[in-house]
Design an enzyme around this catalytic site. Sequence first.
Site: not given
Length: 375
Positions: A32, A105, A181, A184, A186
């Site tokens: 990001t 992604q 994704h 992590n 999400y």
Amino acid sequence: MNDDRVPASPLLAPYTAAGLRLPNRIVMAPMTRLRADTAGVPTPIMATYYAQRAGAGLIVSEGIAPSERGVQYLNEPGLHTEEQVAGWRTVTDAVHAAGGRIFAQLMHAGRNGHPANRRDGGHPEAPSAVALTGRVHTLTAKADAVVPHAMTTAEVRSTIADIAAAARAAMRAGFDGVEIHGANSYLPHQFLADNTNLRDDAYGGPPARRARFAIELTEAVADAVGAGRTALRLSPGNPENEIVEADPAPVYRALLAALDPLGLAYLHLTDDPVYPALADLRPRWSGTLVGNTGEHEVTGQGSAERLLREKGADLVSIGRAFISNPDLPARIASGTRWAPPAGHESHYSTGPEGYIDFPPAAAPEGEPAAEAVAR
């Protein structure tokens, strides 16, 4: 030059499988960076940034919002308006002109979102109405997290449709494929985890039901753009953003059993010291595996090579080192020292500083510059 010589590092060996034709085994991991404009449209400096790093065997873009409902941050790029598609086309054209390859992604925030970060002011949605306990970043300050709306079955299906539509938009934007994704913290990870999925319907409960959302989502994206252009990222056991997975193995084994026959482009898998995901899941995955050391270890050349030599990975993703080393594969090839990590304050600023101002390594006299080699 003898083209048949064995590269000094296994990271530099070419790789071909399942539609992937890569000049090396180094994948630039998604990171990001928040350089899009406030409408989620990629800006010109993003084209420069990605083109500078086109020497990677494959680039995976930063997380891209597949819908307004999936937005986590302002200045996060999207793939749900035609202006965003056109903006991404300038990025993919620049990467391809530099000789690179790039997957998009697709990242749905789920409960990580906040009304202050959405252009429509909408409320975040998630598998269950379980909020983060901490504070989240907004444009002006940190704010208390909000309790997300628990998705109905109809909303689960419409979210899957949104992400499949974003995958088709990625193809129009010139991407070579898409990575879902599912890691992590999400949205797919929220369905997989113990504490964020308290559902008692077809999408919650036993391991196979907790895996159902990720299975249906991956199948829908593969139907939309082709399995060979579809990939999935997972991080079993990663506690980021308060995710709890007491026993990841049954859930992820069920997930891979359903997805392995599809023939996806790759599985992107993060290792973990508590649950050794690569050791457990590599034997259950017959396709291409992208390995990642995980949050517990910053990836260096030695740890990246061990993923290939000892952990069964076919490719290796490297993240933070690519920020200050745009020519990372060329540095590995020449034995050049990696530049130190960039300061964290530059990761999420909005301008070119700490983004496109990292120089390639100086080349020895009479040899091309590292940036030229990388491209």
